[in-house]
Design a protein around this motif. Structure first.
Motif, mmCIF file in Angstrom:
data_model
loop_
_atom_site.group_PDB
_atom_site.id
_atom_site.type_symbol
_atom_site.label_atom_id
_atom_site.label_comp_id
_atom_site.label_asym_id
_atom_site.label_seq_id
_atom_site.Cartn_x
_atom_site.Cartn_y
_atom_site.Cartn_z
ATOM 1 N N PHE A 33 23.826 62.868 -3.334
ATOM 2 C CA PHE A 33 24.872 62.670 -2.339
ATOM 3 C C PHE A 33 24.276 62.579 -0.934
ATOM 4 O O PHE A 33 24.697 61.750 -0.130
ATOM 5 C CB PHE A 33 25.916 63.787 -2.397
ATOM 6 C CG PHE A 33 27.030 63.572 -1.437
ATOM 7 C CD1 PHE A 33 28.032 62.656 -1.715
ATOM 8 C CD2 PHE A 33 27.084 64.258 -0.240
ATOM 9 C CE1 PHE A 33 29.055 62.430 -0.814
ATOM 10 C CE2 PHE A 33 28.104 64.039 0.664
ATOM 11 C CZ PHE A 33 29.098 63.124 0.375
ATOM 12 N N THR A 34 23.292 63.412 -0.645
ATOM 13 C CA THR A 34 22.637 63.359 0.662
ATOM 14 C C THR A 34 21.983 62.001 0.882
ATOM 15 O O THR A 34 22.081 61.422 1.967
ATOM 16 C CB THR A 34 21.589 64.486 0.770
ATOM 17 O OG1 THR A 34 22.262 65.733 0.604
ATOM 18 C CG2 THR A 34 20.897 64.465 2.108
ATOM 19 N N ASN A 35 21.325 61.475 -0.146
ATOM 20 C CA ASN A 35 20.714 60.142 -0.037
ATOM 21 C C ASN A 35 21.780 59.076 0.170
ATOM 22 O O ASN A 35 21.583 58.126 0.938
ATOM 23 C CB ASN A 35 19.900 59.837 -1.288
ATOM 24 C CG ASN A 35 18.670 60.704 -1.388
ATOM 25 O OD1 ASN A 35 18.183 61.236 -0.400
ATOM 26 N ND2 ASN A 35 18.170 60.872 -2.599
ATOM 27 N N ILE A 36 22.910 59.219 -0.514
ATOM 28 C CA ILE A 36 24.000 58.256 -0.365
ATOM 29 C C ILE A 36 24.536 58.274 1.057
ATOM 30 O O ILE A 36 24.804 57.218 1.643
ATOM 31 C CB ILE A 36 25.109 58.539 -1.404
ATOM 32 C CG1 ILE A 36 24.648 58.054 -2.777
ATOM 33 C CG2 ILE A 36 26.429 57.885 -1.018
ATOM 34 C CD1 ILE A 36 25.536 58.460 -3.925
ATOM 35 N N VAL A 37 24.675 59.454 1.644
ATOM 36 C CA VAL A 37 25.158 59.547 3.030
ATOM 37 C C VAL A 37 24.168 58.889 3.978
ATOM 38 O O VAL A 37 24.563 58.149 4.878
ATOM 39 C CB VAL A 37 25.422 61.020 3.426
ATOM 40 C CG1 VAL A 37 25.702 61.152 4.909
ATOM 41 C CG2 VAL A 37 26.595 61.576 2.633
ATOM 42 N N ALA A 38 22.880 59.129 3.761
ATOM 43 C CA ALA A 38 21.864 58.515 4.621
ATOM 44 C C ALA A 38 21.905 56.994 4.516
ATOM 45 O O ALA A 38 21.875 56.290 5.537
ATOM 46 C CB ALA A 38 20.479 59.037 4.252
ATOM 47 N N ILE A 39 21.993 56.477 3.307
ATOM 48 C CA ILE A 39 22.060 55.022 3.119
ATOM 49 C C ILE A 39 23.355 54.473 3.707
ATOM 50 O O ILE A 39 23.364 53.409 4.336
ATOM 51 C CB ILE A 39 21.934 54.668 1.626
ATOM 52 C CG1 ILE A 39 20.520 54.986 1.134
ATOM 53 C CG2 ILE A 39 22.260 53.202 1.381
ATOM 54 C CD1 ILE A 39 20.366 54.929 -0.359
ATOM 55 N N SER A 40 24.449 55.195 3.536
ATOM 56 C CA SER A 40 25.739 54.742 4.048
ATOM 57 C C SER A 40 25.756 54.673 5.562
ATOM 58 O O SER A 40 26.438 53.829 6.145
ATOM 59 C CB SER A 40 26.859 55.684 3.581
ATOM 60 O OG SER A 40 26.969 55.653 2.185
ATOM 61 N N GLN A 41 25.006 55.556 6.220
ATOM 62 C CA GLN A 41 24.931 55.526 7.670
ATOM 63 C C GLN A 41 24.088 54.363 8.165
ATOM 64 O O GLN A 41 24.336 53.837 9.245
ATOM 65 C CB GLN A 41 24.353 56.835 8.207
ATOM 66 C CG GLN A 41 25.305 57.992 8.083
ATOM 67 C CD GLN A 41 24.684 59.299 8.547
ATOM 68 O OE1 GLN A 41 23.478 59.496 8.453
ATOM 69 N NE2 GLN A 41 25.518 60.184 9.040
ATOM 70 N N MET A 42 23.111 53.971 7.383
ATOM 71 C CA MET A 42 22.203 52.921 7.823
ATOM 72 C C MET A 42 22.701 51.518 7.508
ATOM 73 O O MET A 42 22.226 50.557 8.100
ATOM 74 C CB MET A 42 20.821 53.132 7.199
ATOM 75 C CG MET A 42 20.152 54.398 7.687
ATOM 76 S SD MET A 42 18.454 54.644 7.135
ATOM 77 C CE MET A 42 18.470 54.213 5.443
ATOM 78 N N THR A 43 23.619 51.399 6.562
ATOM 79 C CA THR A 43 24.114 50.074 6.207
ATOM 80 C C THR A 43 25.345 49.729 7.036
ATOM 81 O O THR A 43 26.084 50.620 7.446
ATOM 82 C CB THR A 43 24.452 49.990 4.707
ATOM 83 O OG1 THR A 43 25.334 51.066 4.363
ATOM 84 C CG2 THR A 43 23.213 50.080 3.851
ATOM 85 N N PRO A 44 25.579 48.455 7.283
ATOM 86 C CA PRO A 44 26.751 48.064 8.081
ATOM 87 C C PRO A 44 28.054 48.420 7.374
ATOM 88 O O PRO A 44 28.139 48.388 6.154
ATOM 89 C CB PRO A 44 26.610 46.538 8.187
ATOM 90 C CG PRO A 44 25.215 46.218 7.813
ATOM 91 C CD PRO A 44 24.752 47.319 6.905
ATOM 92 N N GLY A 45 29.039 48.767 8.149
ATOM 93 C CA GLY A 45 30.355 49.080 7.618
ATOM 94 C C GLY A 45 30.699 50.544 7.781
ATOM 95 O O GLY A 45 29.855 51.357 8.150
ATOM 96 N N PRO A 46 31.950 50.877 7.495
ATOM 97 C CA PRO A 46 32.400 52.265 7.629
ATOM 98 C C PRO A 46 31.703 53.177 6.617
ATOM 99 O O PRO A 46 31.536 52.812 5.453
ATOM 100 C CB PRO A 46 33.898 52.196 7.332
ATOM 101 C CG PRO A 46 34.263 50.757 7.413
ATOM 102 C CD PRO A 46 33.038 49.972 7.128
#
Length: 191
Positions: free
Chosen positions: A44-57
């Motif tokens: 989940f931590t990795n998903i949050v990091a990737i989600s912050q770096m990729t475009p979009g909400p």
């Protein structure tokens, strides 16, 4: 069966996740990591990091990655995992889409009434609480380590956290630049 659970879980998160994507993070983590055990805390931590770096909400990005990872961890192949990401994303967005259509006309008509103003006054502290919960839930041993296990990693993580906070809040450095600085510092200092 996992698709139905994904849809219902992310529909519920989309329905009750006030405060945008960051407000949804604690709900997403609670459901995917602790309730359904689809993901580990580290995933989940990795998903949050990737989600912050990729475009979009960040909320939608997190739902997309969580849906993919949940189905993949359930033993399905890549195509089925992509369907899981689409299911989670659609389910997260659907309540907002429906509610915005229904509320938009009503809000314009009643936005100045005391009842509507009171509702928004009550939602503001709840949003702040959800954002604080999202920040606190990410302060785990996987992210910061512990002073007993890896003191060097713990204190470097704390220093990076404080530096990033001061850099963005006090010095007004662009958050994207701070993410890049923290990534380089983490690579140099921790490995």
């Amino acid at each position: 069966m996992v698709y139905l659970h994904l849809f219902l879980t992310f529909f519920e998160i989309g329905l009750f996740g006030f405060g945008g994507g960051y407000g949804m993070l604690s709900l997403i983590q609670t459901e995917t990591v602790f309730h359904h055990h689809w993901l580990t805390s580290a995933e989940f931590t990795n998903i949050v990091a990737i989600s912050q770096m990729t475009p979009g909400p960040i909320g939608i990005n997190s739902a997309t990655y969580c849906g993919y990872t949940a189905v993949h961890n359930a033993g399905y192949n890549g195509i089925m995992a992509v369907l899981g990401s689409a299911t989670a994303t659609f389910a997260l967005v659907l309540p907002s889409f429906i509610l915005m259509i229904l509320i938009s006309k009503m809000f314009m008509k009643y936005m100045d009434t005391p009842l509507v103003q009171s509702i928004f006054s009550g939602l503001r502290p709840a949003v702040v609480g959800l954002l604080a919960a999202a920040a606190l839930l990410l302060m785990t041993p996987e992210n910061f380590s512990t002073p007993a296990e890896h003191p060097w990693q713990f204190w470097i993580s704390i220093a990076l956290f404080i530096s990033t906070f001061v850099g963005t809040k006090v010095l007004q450095i662009n958050p994207i630049r701070m993410i890049c600085y923290a990534a380089v510092a983490g690579l140099v200092l921790l490995y």
